[in-house]
Motif scaffolding. Structure first.
Motif, PDB file in Angstrom:
ATOM      1  N   HIS A 203       0.770  -1.019   0.602  1.00 22.79           N
ATOM      2  CA  HIS A 203      -0.244   0.057  -0.090  1.00 22.79           C
ATOM      3  C   HIS A 203       0.357   1.462   0.276  1.00 22.79           C
ATOM      4  CE1 HIS A 203      -3.523   2.303   0.512  1.00 22.79           C
ATOM      5  NE2 HIS A 203      -3.118   3.271   1.250  1.00 22.79           N
ATOM      6  N   LEU A 204       0.843   2.071  -0.783  1.00 22.72           N
ATOM      7  CA  LEU A 204       1.449   3.461  -1.728  1.00 22.72           C
ATOM      8  C   LEU A 204       1.614   4.855  -1.102  1.00 22.72           C
ATOM      9  CD1 LEU A 204       4.505   4.013  -2.001  1.00 22.72           C
ATOM     10  CD2 LEU A 204       4.011   3.562  -4.465  1.00 22.72           C
ATOM     11  N   LEU A 227       5.570   8.298  11.813  1.00 22.35           N
ATOM     12  CA  LEU A 227       5.023   6.687  11.272  1.00 22.35           C
ATOM     13  C   LEU A 227       6.779   5.370  11.591  1.00 22.35           C
ATOM     14  CD1 LEU A 227       3.643   7.280   7.912  1.00 22.35           C
ATOM     15  CD2 LEU A 227       2.499   6.063   9.920  1.00 22.35           C
ATOM     16  N   PRO A 228       7.244   4.727  11.105  1.00 24.42           N
ATOM     17  CA  PRO A 228       8.503   4.613  11.732  1.00 24.42           C
ATOM     18  C   PRO A 228       9.177   4.708  10.211  1.00 24.42           C
ATOM     19  CG  PRO A 228       6.587   2.741  11.528  1.00 24.42           C
ATOM     20  CD  PRO A 228       5.940   3.760  11.384  1.00 24.42           C
ATOM     21  N   LEU A 229      10.435   4.948  10.405  1.00 19.08           N
ATOM     22  CA  LEU A 229      10.876   5.437   8.905  1.00 19.08           C
ATOM     23  C   LEU A 229      12.459   4.570   8.493  1.00 19.08           C
ATOM     24  CD1 LEU A 229      12.737   8.232   6.717  1.00 19.08           C
ATOM     25  CD2 LEU A 229      13.688   8.942   9.650  1.00 19.08           C
ATOM     26  N   LEU A 230      12.612   4.534   7.845  1.00 26.53           N
ATOM     27  CA  LEU A 230      13.790   3.160   8.129  1.00 26.53           C
ATOM     28  C   LEU A 230      14.937   3.519   7.473  1.00 26.53           C
ATOM     29  CD1 LEU A 230      11.723   0.906   5.686  1.00 26.53           C
ATOM     30  CD2 LEU A 230      12.003   0.252   7.673  1.00 26.53           C
ATOM     31  N   GLU A 231      15.240   3.380   8.346  1.00 25.47           N
ATOM     32  CA  GLU A 231      16.845   3.987   8.305  1.00 25.47           C
ATOM     33  C   GLU A 231      18.152   2.482   7.559  1.00 25.47           C
ATOM     34  OE1 GLU A 231      17.807   6.307  11.547  1.00 25.47           O
ATOM     35  OE2 GLU A 231      16.605   8.270  10.533  1.00 25.47           O
ATOM     36  N   SER A 232      19.233   2.354   6.824  1.00 24.79           N
ATOM     37  CA  SER A 232      19.897   1.584   6.794  1.00 24.79           C
ATOM     38  C   SER A 232      21.203   2.019   5.696  1.00 24.79           C
ATOM     39  CB  SER A 232      18.957   0.444   6.439  1.00 24.79           C
ATOM     40  OG  SER A 232      19.385   0.506   5.071  1.00 24.79           O
ATOM     41  N   ILE A 246       9.265   9.550  12.310  1.00 29.21           N
ATOM     42  CA  ILE A 246       9.064  10.612  11.906  1.00 29.21           C
ATOM     43  C   ILE A 246       7.643  11.256  11.828  1.00 29.21           C
ATOM     44  CG2 ILE A 246       8.364   9.883   9.659  1.00 29.21           C
ATOM     45  CD1 ILE A 246      10.501  11.425   8.022  1.00 29.21           C
ATOM     46  N   ALA A 247       7.503  12.763  11.982  1.00 25.63           N
ATOM     47  CA  ALA A 247       5.735  13.336  11.874  1.00 25.63           C
ATOM     48  C   ALA A 247       5.532  13.898  10.864  1.00 25.63           C
ATOM     49  CB  ALA A 247       5.965  14.060  12.976  1.00 25.63           C
ATOM     50  N   LYS A 305       5.509   2.453   6.743  1.00 21.29           N
ATOM     51  CA  LYS A 305       6.722   2.453   6.981  1.00 21.29           C
ATOM     52  C   LYS A 305       7.039   3.745   5.896  1.00 21.29           C
ATOM     53  CE  LYS A 305       7.662  -2.073   8.841  1.00 21.29           C
ATOM     54  NZ  LYS A 305       8.937  -3.227   8.897  1.00 21.29           N
ATOM     55  N   VAL A 306       8.082   4.543   6.101  1.00 26.40           N
ATOM     56  CA  VAL A 306       8.386   5.417   5.630  1.00 26.40           C
ATOM     57  C   VAL A 306       9.859   5.043   5.355  1.00 26.40           C
ATOM     58  CG1 VAL A 306       9.380   7.942   5.599  1.00 26.40           C
ATOM     59  CG2 VAL A 306       7.453   7.530   6.391  1.00 26.40           C
TER      60      VAL A 306
END
Length: 529
Positions: A203-204, A227-232, A246-247, A305-306
């Protein structure tokens, strides 16, 4: 029907069956694929190896989502009528609540609900302390059933699209009871990746980032969610990615429904990312949103997820965007697949997963073919020894029966499974059994002193009744198996019923024409039986 007509029909059926059976024979079908029909017999999961999945579709979630959208529609249409409706929200997944602050608009709102929302069962409003009216609504039972069926059908289409994009040949995907979907993927080499592609909701959404809001605050401003912000880092596995927060604004500016195409690509650092092309509507919205928010960040949200939140430098026209999230090449390819195929209408969970190795499938094929050949050889030898020339005719009819079975399965693109091979082996025995009944009847009539032609006619007439009765009861049993069985059981029912019909045609129709022609020209020697 005259004898010549019967022989002519038999020859025509033989040639037709030959055309449809040849494409399924290895080597011949490939060499003549330009002139032969394209449909052929497919090998099932137990013969080719692969993966079997039983998926559960959370249709209740789809109903809850539809109820939330209905609440937004109520507020929007009411706003068009100059009616203020506050706080539409879904409670417990099945109940929609909203508030009418000005009670004098009650009649107008009731008229609007009756005109635009017949699928909602709205209860009598409750008056609050400040005079506001609180409404509670539910979907009607017919609407719930329609939404559940639609969610299941849409999930089925989306999963089929994803598998087609994944490149699996001859998948078997079908609905089952209790909101389940059965998926069989023969010949697949990476079952774990296939499960990830099938099960991803995809779901985009595109949300504007609220950099002025601290995502760590306990109380957020209205219309803002965290929302969760993926960092890698590049090369990290998915489970090694860190999650920040992140808001963003709660309402999405654009969704994946407007994505027309998605492809994996690589940047100058050879890092994989996904490019998006929007349709005409999505392109116009994207251009307007980016033009009105230059300097702000836009969050690209996938399944809540962002993945990235780039800064909008300028108005972006042309309906193109990209998602960068430190993907591996396989992750970028899989994400492009699920975005092209569309998002699932409801979460899907894997209830059962079974894998069949290709080596086990090949062993099954070898064992099945060996059993069929040994059984057929013993039957052919016995019939030739015990009934002479008549036994050889029975053997030819047996080959004709197998040809009809192959042609029938090939014409319909049927899937051959291990139980299907068992059905074919059983057909061999039943086909010969019909010939044995006929031959014993003819022998009996010859012993009573009838001429060969009269004995043949009497033998076929009397045996046909018994053969039809016994085969009819077996066909009824196969119909029951097909109706209530699943997968391999249905394959057994199809091959057995097809074999029975073919054996009746060859034993009663074709064999009789040959015997009558033989009896007319056998002379004083009579027929060998």
């Amino acid at each position: 029907m005259g004898l010549r007509w019967r022989l002519g029909i038999s020859v025509l059926v033989f040639l037709l069956c030959l055309v449809y059976a040849l494409p399924s024979i290895p080597g011949i079908g490939t060499a003549l694929e330009r002139i032969l029909p394209a449909s052929r017999i497919n090998l099932g999961l137990d013969l080719k190896g692969g993966i079997h999945l039983t998926l559960g579709v959370d249709v209740a979630k789809a109903v809850s989502n539809a109820l939330a959208l209905a609440g937004q529609d109520v507020r929007r249409l009411a706003q068009d009528e100059k009616i203020v409706v506050l706080r539409p929200r879904v409670v417990g997944g099945t109940t929609l609540e909203f508030v009418l602050p000005r009670a004098e608009n009650e009649a107008k709102l009731q008229e609007l609900l009756a005109r635009h929302f017949p699928q909602l069962d709205v209860e009598a409003p409750q008056r609050g302390d400040a005079g506001q009216l609180r409404y509670v609504a539910h979907f009607t039972s017919d609407e719930v059933s329609r939404l559940e069926n639609m969610a299941l059908d849409q999930a089925l289409r989306t999963i089929r699209n994803r598998i087609d994009q994944f490149g699996v040949a001859e998948p078997d995907i079908r609905k089952q009871a209790d909101n389940r979907i059965q998926v069989q993927l023969p010949g697949i080499s990476d079952p774990r990746r296939a499960v990830q592609i099938i099960g991803q909701t995809a779901h985009l959404e595109f949300h504007l980032v609220r950099d002025d809001v601290d995502p760590g605050k306990a109380v957020l401003p209205s219309g803002v969610v965290v929302l969760p912000l993926l960092e890698s880092s590049p090369g990290q596995k998915d489970d090694a990615k860190k999650e920040g927060r992140i808001a963003v604004e709660k309402d999405a500016m654009l969704t994946g429904e407007d994505v027309a195409d998605a492809r994996p690509a690589f940047d100058q650092m050879n890092q994989a990312y996904v490019t998006l092309n929007f349709n005409a509507r999505g392109g116009r919205i994207f251009e307007r949103v980016t033009g009105e928010n230059v300097g702000r960040r836009m969050a690209i949200v996938l399944d809540g997820k962002v993945y990235s939140a780039p800064v909008i430098r300028e108005r972006i026209g042309g309906g193109r965007a990209s998602i960068s999230g430190n993907f591996t090449t396989a992750e970028a390819q899989d994400l492009a697949i699920v975005l092209r195929a569309g998002s699932l209408p409801a979460p899907v969970s894997v209830l059962e997963e079974r894998s069949v190795g290709p080596s086990l499938g090949q062993e099954s094929i070898d064992s099945g073919v060996r059993a069929a050949l040994v059984g057929a050889a013993l039957v052919i030898i016995f019939m030739a020894i015990y009934y002479g020339v008549s036994g050889i005719i029975a053997d030819l009819m047996l080959c004709f029966t197998m040809l009809i079975v192959m042609a029938g399965m090939g014409a319909f693109g049927a899937t051959l499974t291990l139980p299907g091979i068992a059905g074919i082996v059983l057909t061999i025995g039943m086909a010969v059994d019909a010939n044995v009944l006929i031959y014993e009847r003819i022998r009996e009539e010859l012993r009573h002193g009838l001429t060969p032609l009269a004995a043949v006619k009497a033998g076929f007439d009397r045996a046909a009744i018994s053969i039809t009765d016994s085969n009819l009861t077996t066909i009824i049993a196969t119909v029951v198996l097909y109706q209530f069985g699943t997968g391999p059981i249905r394959g057994f029912a199809v091959t057995l019923s097809l074999g029975i019909i073919a054996s009746m045609f060859t034993a009663i129709f074709v064999s009789r024409a040959i015997f009558e022609e033989w009896a007319r020209h056998c002379g004083p020697k009579g027929i060998s039986i």
